[in-house]
Design a protein around this motif. Structure first.
Motif, PDB file in Angstrom:
ATOM      1  N   ASP A  43       0.796  -1.221   0.000  1.00  0.00           N
ATOM      2  CA  ASP A  43       0.000   0.000   0.000  1.00  0.00           C
ATOM      3  C   ASP A  43       0.829   1.273   0.000  1.00  0.00           C
ATOM      4  O   ASP A  43       0.382   2.303  -0.477  1.00  0.00           O
ATOM      5  N   PHE A  44       2.034   1.218   0.599  1.00  0.00           N
ATOM      6  CA  PHE A  44       2.841   2.447   0.657  1.00  0.00           C
ATOM      7  C   PHE A  44       4.321   2.096   0.741  1.00  0.00           C
ATOM      8  O   PHE A  44       4.684   0.947   1.006  1.00  0.00           O
ATOM      9  N   THR A  45       5.172   3.089   0.464  1.00  0.00           N
ATOM     10  CA  THR A  45       6.623   2.910   0.517  1.00  0.00           C
ATOM     11  C   THR A  45       7.183   3.926   1.508  1.00  0.00           C
ATOM     12  O   THR A  45       6.637   5.011   1.633  1.00  0.00           O
ATOM     13  N   ALA A  47      10.851   5.774   3.489  1.00  0.00           N
ATOM     14  CA  ALA A  47      12.205   6.235   3.164  1.00  0.00           C
ATOM     15  C   ALA A  47      13.242   5.101   3.144  1.00  0.00           C
ATOM     16  O   ALA A  47      14.014   5.001   2.190  1.00  0.00           O
ATOM     17  N   PRO A  48      13.286   4.216   4.162  1.00  0.00           N
ATOM     18  CA  PRO A  48      14.310   3.162   4.100  1.00  0.00           C
ATOM     19  C   PRO A  48      14.101   2.181   2.953  1.00  0.00           C
ATOM     20  O   PRO A  48      15.065   1.562   2.490  1.00  0.00           O
ATOM     21  N   GLU A  49      12.848   2.056   2.481  1.00  0.00           N
ATOM     22  CA  GLU A  49      12.582   1.164   1.349  1.00  0.00           C
ATOM     23  C   GLU A  49      12.943   1.837   0.025  1.00  0.00           C
ATOM     24  O   GLU A  49      13.092   1.168  -0.998  1.00  0.00           O
ATOM     25  N   PHE A 106      13.420  -4.759  19.033  1.00  0.00           N
ATOM     26  CA  PHE A 106      12.371  -4.233  18.170  1.00  0.00           C
ATOM     27  C   PHE A 106      11.051  -4.172  18.931  1.00  0.00           C
ATOM     28  O   PHE A 106      10.649  -5.157  19.569  1.00  0.00           O
ATOM     29  N   ILE A 107      10.370  -3.030  18.817  1.00  0.00           N
ATOM     30  CA  ILE A 107       9.006  -2.904  19.347  1.00  0.00           C
ATOM     31  C   ILE A 107       8.078  -3.112  18.157  1.00  0.00           C
ATOM     32  O   ILE A 107       8.015  -2.257  17.257  1.00  0.00           O
ATOM     33  N   GLU A 108       7.400  -4.235  18.120  1.00  0.00           N
ATOM     34  CA  GLU A 108       6.575  -4.572  16.955  1.00  0.00           C
ATOM     35  C   GLU A 108       5.445  -5.475  17.409  1.00  0.00           C
ATOM     36  O   GLU A 108       5.688  -6.465  18.091  1.00  0.00           O
ATOM     37  N   ALA A 116       9.418 -10.844   8.992  1.00  0.00           N
ATOM     38  CA  ALA A 116      10.251 -10.143   8.002  1.00  0.00           C
ATOM     39  C   ALA A 116      11.486  -9.548   8.682  1.00  0.00           C
ATOM     40  O   ALA A 116      12.608  -9.610   8.160  1.00  0.00           O
ATOM     41  N   GLN A 117      11.288  -8.979   9.873  1.00  0.00           N
ATOM     42  CA  GLN A 117      12.419  -8.368  10.608  1.00  0.00           C
ATOM     43  C   GLN A 117      13.449  -9.422  11.007  1.00  0.00           C
ATOM     44  O   GLN A 117      14.659  -9.165  10.958  1.00  0.00           O
ATOM     45  N   ALA A 118      12.976 -10.622  11.385  1.00  0.00           N
ATOM     46  CA  ALA A 118      13.910 -11.695  11.757  1.00  0.00           C
ATOM     47  C   ALA A 118      14.762 -12.091  10.553  1.00  0.00           C
ATOM     48  O   ALA A 118      15.937 -12.452  10.702  1.00  0.00           O
ATOM     49  N   HIS A 127       9.563  -6.903  21.426  1.00  0.00           N
ATOM     50  CA  HIS A 127       8.762  -6.450  22.563  1.00  0.00           C
ATOM     51  C   HIS A 127       7.452  -5.878  22.032  1.00  0.00           C
ATOM     52  O   HIS A 127       7.411  -5.328  20.931  1.00  0.00           O
ATOM     53  N   ASP A 128       6.389  -5.978  22.856  1.00  0.00           N
ATOM     54  CA  ASP A 128       5.111  -5.369  22.455  1.00  0.00           C
ATOM     55  C   ASP A 128       5.113  -3.864  22.690  1.00  0.00           C
ATOM     56  O   ASP A 128       4.405  -3.122  22.026  1.00  0.00           O
ATOM     57  N   ASP A 129       5.873  -3.431  23.680  1.00  0.00           N
ATOM     58  CA  ASP A 129       5.987  -1.993  23.938  1.00  0.00           C
ATOM     59  C   ASP A 129       7.293  -1.731  24.675  1.00  0.00           C
ATOM     60  O   ASP A 129       8.050  -2.659  24.956  1.00  0.00           O
ATOM     61  N   ALA A 142      12.497   5.787  15.291  1.00  0.00           N
ATOM     62  CA  ALA A 142      11.096   5.519  14.939  1.00  0.00           C
ATOM     63  C   ALA A 142      10.810   6.262  13.641  1.00  0.00           C
ATOM     64  O   ALA A 142      10.698   7.492  13.634  1.00  0.00           O
ATOM     65  N   ASN A 143      10.751   5.531  12.534  1.00  0.00           N
ATOM     66  CA  ASN A 143      10.415   6.150  11.248  1.00  0.00           C
ATOM     67  C   ASN A 143       9.004   5.734  10.855  1.00  0.00           C
ATOM     68  O   ASN A 143       8.715   4.530  10.779  1.00  0.00           O
ATOM     69  N   GLU A 144       8.154   6.701  10.600  1.00  0.00           N
ATOM     70  CA  GLU A 144       6.752   6.421  10.253  1.00  0.00           C
ATOM     71  C   GLU A 144       6.101   5.460  11.242  1.00  0.00           C
ATOM     72  O   GLU A 144       5.405   4.531  10.855  1.00  0.00           O
TER      73      GLU A 144
HETATM   74  N1  SAH Z   1       9.492   2.001  10.129  1.00  0.00           N
HETATM   75  C1  SAH Z   1       9.163   1.178   8.982  1.00  0.00           C
HETATM   76  C2  SAH Z   1       7.677   0.785   8.901  1.00  0.00           C
HETATM   77  C3  SAH Z   1       6.640   1.854   9.058  1.00  0.00           C
HETATM   78  S1  SAH Z   1       4.987   1.176   9.043  1.00  0.00           S
HETATM   79  C4  SAH Z   1       9.630   1.854   7.717  1.00  0.00           C
HETATM   80  O1  SAH Z   1      10.013   3.008   7.791  1.00  0.00           O
HETATM   81  O2  SAH Z   1       9.624   1.215   6.664  1.00  0.00           O
HETATM   82  C5  SAH Z   1       4.542   1.196  10.759  1.00  0.00           C
HETATM   83  C6  SAH Z   1       5.204   0.139  11.618  1.00  0.00           C
HETATM   84  O3  SAH Z   1       4.744   0.295  12.963  1.00  0.00           O
HETATM   85  C7  SAH Z   1       4.898  -1.307  11.249  1.00  0.00           C
HETATM   86  O4  SAH Z   1       6.051  -2.076  11.525  1.00  0.00           O
HETATM   87  C8  SAH Z   1       3.742  -1.646  12.204  1.00  0.00           C
HETATM   88  O5  SAH Z   1       3.517  -3.022  12.375  1.00  0.00           O
HETATM   89  C9  SAH Z   1       4.199  -0.950  13.456  1.00  0.00           C
HETATM   90  N2  SAH Z   1       3.142  -0.594  14.406  1.00  0.00           N
HETATM   91  C10 SAH Z   1       2.016   0.106  14.149  1.00  0.00           C
HETATM   92  N3  SAH Z   1       1.312   0.315  15.285  1.00  0.00           N
HETATM   93  C11 SAH Z   1       2.026  -0.237  16.293  1.00  0.00           C
HETATM   94  C12 SAH Z   1       1.852  -0.354  17.721  1.00  0.00           C
HETATM   95  N4  SAH Z   1       0.792   0.176  18.325  1.00  0.00           N
HETATM   96  N5  SAH Z   1       2.808  -0.991  18.432  1.00  0.00           N
HETATM   97  C13 SAH Z   1       3.910  -1.510  17.823  1.00  0.00           C
HETATM   98  N6  SAH Z   1       4.131  -1.432  16.489  1.00  0.00           N
HETATM   99  C14 SAH Z   1       3.210  -0.823  15.739  1.00  0.00           C
END
Ligand code: SAH
Length: 326
Positions: A43-45, A47-49, A106-108, A116-118, A127-129, A142-144
């Motif tokens: 759906d979107f791209t 900066a690192p991609e 990684f917080i994910e 994918a990250q692994a 970690h969840d948070d 934290a990017n996007e």
């Molecule tokens: N930083 C990456 C991806 C951006 S998309 C890049 O620049 O390419 C947003 C990312 O945040 C995804 O990895 C998504 O799964 C994660 N994310 C979104 N909401 C979240 C939440 N509440 N807690 C943890 N991760 C979250």
């Protein structure tokens, strides 16, 4: 009707209208958990991609800050919402050339993206948070990420809600909209408290505005196009522009030092993206055009250069990272 739309309609019919914040939280939770949304087929791209230069400059910026902080041996790399892990892989490679090989956290929340990250970064922990990150200095990115956290919307002082309507969902009110985001401010404060307690630096990059102002910035994107907000809940990316003034205030109140906001283009230029693009072009002459067009896409004012902004939070005991001079 999408599965999430059916669930949201049932919830609204039994509990009453839900806030825009609850709607965005439910949609994005479902959306990220069920797919890899990045890249040409997604759906979107980001900066690192677009180019390895982005992650490499982030890594170089963190390594420089770590060096000036006296090279604490226990520093860890932490990334919020690492997507496919591309930024981390590029940043960690750049850090290695400065003698820095930190453990990676990684917080994910998305199981699909964790996988994918692994594949991109060996030996990371998830970690969840932020609450389970070890009490060590952090080099955090934290990017996007913040744009995906939910916003509240208000019309004439009343919180905007989503209601069930014939055949779908609708907003309960329209008009002049303003937004705020307790979830973002809480994330900024949590990062800042960690920095104040343990040392370190955080780079936050996202699209948004430098000064708080009213406006409706919530948007839905599917297949690289804008889509109506209430269409296909859970099947499109919902984001809102980041109010950098508000997250800066939250970080400062939680004890971090905060830099001025920089435009992404200006920040990457100060970090040396032009020299990096030339070096890449020299090393891979067949890809010279690609490096130059990536530089333009990341930096030019009519592309990502001005809409995207960067800010840094740092421990008051750490120096400010490079590129944020007023
Ligand atoms: N930083 C990456 C991806 C951006 S998309 C890049 O620049 O390419 C947003 C990312 O945040 C995804 O990895 C998504 O799964 C994660 N994310 C979104 N909401 C979240 C939440 N509440 N807690 C943890 N991760 C979250």
């Amino acid at each position: 009707m999408t599965p999430l739309e059916r669930a949201l309609r049932d919830r609204i019919l039994s509990e009453g209208p839900i806030t825009v914040e609850a709607y965005m939280h439910a949609c994005n939770g479902y959306y990220y958990a069920t797919r890899d949304p990045l890249g040409a087929a997604g759906d979107f791209t980001t900066a690192p991609e677009i180019s390895q230069m982005f992650g490499e400059l982030v890594g170089a910026c963190l390594a420089d800050c770590w060096t000036r902080a006296g090279k604490p041996a226990d520093a860890a790399y932490v990334e919020l919402g690492p997507g496919r892990g591309t930024l981390a892989a590029d940043a960690l490679r750049a850090m290695r050339s400065s003698g820095l090989e930190p453990p990676v956290h990684f917080i994910e929340t998305s199981p699909v993206l964790r996988k994918a990250q692994a594949g991109a970064v060996a030996g990371a922990s998830w970690h969840d948070d932020l609450s389970s990150i070890p009490a060590v200095p952090v080099l955090l990115v934290a990017n996007e990420f913040l744009d995906a956290l939910p916003v509240r919307q208000f019309v004439g002082g009343l919180e905007r809600k989503v209601i069930a309507a014939a055949g779908g969902l609708a907003f309960d009110r329209d008009g002049v909209i303003s937004e705020d985001s307790p979830a973002r401010n809480a994330a900024a404060a949590q990062v800042a408290s960690h920095l104040a307690a343990n040392g370190g630096v955080a780079l936050i990059i996202d699209y948004g505005y430098s000064k708080s102002a009213p406006g409706d910035t919530l948007q839905a994107v599917r297949g690289h196009r804008f889509a109506p907000l209430l269409d296909k809940p859970g099947e499109q990316d919902l984001t809102a522009h980041v109010d950098f003034e508000s997250v800066a205030t939250a970080a400062r109140e939680a004890g971090a030092s905060v830099t001025p906001v920089a435009m992404q283009g200006q920040w990457l230029e100060r970090l040396g993206i032009a020299a990096r693009a030339e070096a890449l072009a020299r090393a891979h002459p067949a890809r010279a055009k690609e490096a130059e067009s990536a530089r333009k896409r990341l930096c030019d004012a009519d592309q990502m250069g001005e809409l995207f902004k960067a800010i840094a939070f740092h421990s008051p005991k750490w120096p400010a990272p490079a590129g944020f001079e007023p």
